[in-house]
Design a protein around this motif. Structure first.
Motif, PDB file in Angstrom:
ATOM      1  N   ASN A  35      63.965  19.061 -35.717  1.00  0.00           N
ATOM      2  CA  ASN A  35      63.679  20.469 -35.978  1.00  0.00           C
ATOM      3  C   ASN A  35      63.973  21.365 -34.783  1.00  0.00           C
ATOM      4  OD1 ASN A  35      62.241  20.617 -38.780  1.00  0.00           O
ATOM      5  ND2 ASN A  35      61.521  18.748 -37.766  1.00  0.00           N
ATOM      6  N   LEU A  36      64.836  20.909 -33.900  1.00  0.00           N
ATOM      7  CA  LEU A  36      65.114  21.656 -32.672  1.00  0.00           C
ATOM      8  C   LEU A  36      65.701  23.035 -32.957  1.00  0.00           C
ATOM      9  CD1 LEU A  36      64.712  21.402 -29.707  1.00  0.00           C
ATOM     10  CD2 LEU A  36      66.947  20.322 -29.510  1.00  0.00           C
TER      11      LEU A  36
ATOM     12  N   VAL B 263      55.482   9.264 -30.833  1.00  0.00           N
ATOM     13  CA  VAL B 263      56.819   8.903 -31.309  1.00  0.00           C
ATOM     14  C   VAL B 263      57.201   9.772 -32.509  1.00  0.00           C
ATOM     15  CG1 VAL B 263      58.138   7.067 -32.471  1.00  0.00           C
ATOM     16  CG2 VAL B 263      56.824   6.547 -30.407  1.00  0.00           C
ATOM     17  N   GLU B 264      56.274   9.939 -33.453  1.00  0.00           N
ATOM     18  CA  GLU B 264      56.553  10.760 -34.639  1.00  0.00           C
ATOM     19  C   GLU B 264      56.765  12.226 -34.267  1.00  0.00           C
ATOM     20  OE1 GLU B 264      57.278   9.723 -37.763  1.00  0.00           O
ATOM     21  OE2 GLU B 264      57.192   7.750 -36.813  1.00  0.00           O
ATOM     22  N   LEU B 265      55.978  12.731 -33.317  1.00  0.00           N
ATOM     23  CA  LEU B 265      56.168  14.103 -32.843  1.00  0.00           C
ATOM     24  C   LEU B 265      57.553  14.256 -32.218  1.00  0.00           C
ATOM     25  CD1 LEU B 265      55.275  16.996 -32.118  1.00  0.00           C
ATOM     26  CD2 LEU B 265      54.248  16.024 -30.043  1.00  0.00           C
ATOM     27  N   SER B 266      57.941  13.302 -31.400  1.00  0.00           N
ATOM     28  CA  SER B 266      59.249  13.354 -30.751  1.00  0.00           C
ATOM     29  C   SER B 266      60.379  13.371 -31.781  1.00  0.00           C
ATOM     30  CB  SER B 266      59.405  12.162 -29.806  1.00  0.00           C
ATOM     31  OG  SER B 266      60.661  12.197 -29.185  1.00  0.00           O
ATOM     32  N   LYS B 267      60.293  12.518 -32.785  1.00  0.00           N
ATOM     33  CA  LYS B 267      61.303  12.500 -33.854  1.00  0.00           C
ATOM     34  C   LYS B 267      61.334  13.849 -34.572  1.00  0.00           C
ATOM     35  CE  LYS B 267      60.968   7.594 -34.999  1.00  0.00           C
ATOM     36  NZ  LYS B 267      60.504   6.632 -36.017  1.00  0.00           N
TER      37      LYS B 267
ATOM     38  N   ASP C 182      56.835  22.813 -26.131  1.00  0.00           N
ATOM     39  CA  ASP C 182      56.009  21.828 -26.827  1.00  0.00           C
ATOM     40  C   ASP C 182      55.049  22.474 -27.816  1.00  0.00           C
ATOM     41  OD1 ASP C 182      57.298  19.964 -25.294  1.00  0.00           O
ATOM     42  OD2 ASP C 182      55.573  19.510 -24.016  1.00  0.00           O
ATOM     43  N   GLY C 183      54.454  23.594 -27.435  1.00  0.00           N
ATOM     44  CA  GLY C 183      53.490  24.260 -28.320  1.00  0.00           C
ATOM     45  C   GLY C 183      54.110  24.659 -29.648  1.00  0.00           C
ATOM     46  N   ILE C 184      55.361  25.113 -29.611  1.00  0.00           N
ATOM     47  CA  ILE C 184      56.060  25.481 -30.846  1.00  0.00           C
ATOM     48  C   ILE C 184      56.275  24.236 -31.700  1.00  0.00           C
ATOM     49  CG2 ILE C 184      58.187  26.400 -31.840  1.00  0.00           C
ATOM     50  CD1 ILE C 184      58.481  28.108 -29.267  1.00  0.00           C
ATOM     51  N   ALA C 185      56.795  23.173 -31.079  1.00  0.00           N
ATOM     52  CA  ALA C 185      57.064  21.936 -31.813  1.00  0.00           C
ATOM     53  C   ALA C 185      55.782  21.346 -32.390  1.00  0.00           C
ATOM     54  CB  ALA C 185      57.764  20.929 -30.898  1.00  0.00           C
ATOM     55  N   ILE C 186      54.703  21.363 -31.610  1.00  0.00           N
ATOM     56  CA  ILE C 186      53.431  20.807 -32.088  1.00  0.00           C
ATOM     57  C   ILE C 186      52.894  21.614 -33.260  1.00  0.00           C
ATOM     58  CG2 ILE C 186      50.991  20.482 -31.461  1.00  0.00           C
ATOM     59  CD1 ILE C 186      52.028  19.543 -28.684  1.00  0.00           C
TER      60      ILE C 186
END
Length: 185
Positions: free
Chosen positions: A99-100, A90-94, A123-127
């Motif tokens: 930060n899109l 959930v925190e990753l999704s937020k 996903d790898g960038i966001a993570i």
């Protein structure tokens, strides 16, 4: 904890001799970020050593008879972020949603290379951004992330993707947390 990594003979020989090396490229990071990928025990699907073999055959196009499986011991004290824990996801999704624009900006600066840019998995960038944020905010060192995932194999080859996991992947960002490597098969 033990992780299983599938590769060809030449790369397996190098890993057994010199250890794993993380190559920093200008490619889009893999699904869990830039690091060394392992399959670990999970309640889904096949044993992790079979999952590592399947990945190597399907995605690296190594013939089944030429796959080498490396069994690595991962430091039990490694701080791992588990995205199977709902609150972490959930925190990753937020974070991703907030930060899109940054994710898109980073994507523009990266090369295609490994096909992830074409596939559109960011996903790898966001993570990686999220892990860096957590490391700075809490003055910590997250050694890697883990997540139940789907990997094609010979039985489900017609599935190109699925939301139903059949294994659990671990991506280690710091090779110092990999304590030993042995040839499993």
């Amino acid at each position: 904890m033990f992780g299983f990594h599938g590769t060809g003979k030449e790369k397996a020989d190098l890993v057994l001799k010199d250890g794993f090396k993380i190559s920093k490229t200008k490619n889009v990071p893999n699904d869990l970020g830039t690091g060394i990928y392992f399959y670990i025990d999970s309640e889904f699907g096949e044993p992790p050593e079979i999952m590592a073999r399947n990945f190597c055959c399907i995605f690296r196009k190594v013939p089944k008879t030429k796959v080498n499986i490396i069994k690595s011991e991962i430091n039990e004290n490694a701080r791992l972020l588990d995205f199977d824990i709902k609150s972490n996801l959930v925190e990753l999704s937020k974070f991703r949603n907030e930060n899109l624009d940054n994710v898109k900006s980073i994507l523009k600066s990266l090369e295609n290379g490994n096909g992830l840019k074409k596939r559109g998995n960011l996903d790898g960038i966001a993570i990686e951004l999220y892990v860096n944020y957590l490391n700075e905010k809490y003055a910590t060192q997250i050694a890697g992330v883990k997540r139940s995932t789907f990997t094609r194999n010979e039985e489900v080859i017609k599935y190109k993707a699925s939301n139903i996991p059949n294994g659990k992947e671990l991506c280690i960002y710091e090779t110092s947390y990999i304590l030993s490597n042995v040839l499993y098969s």
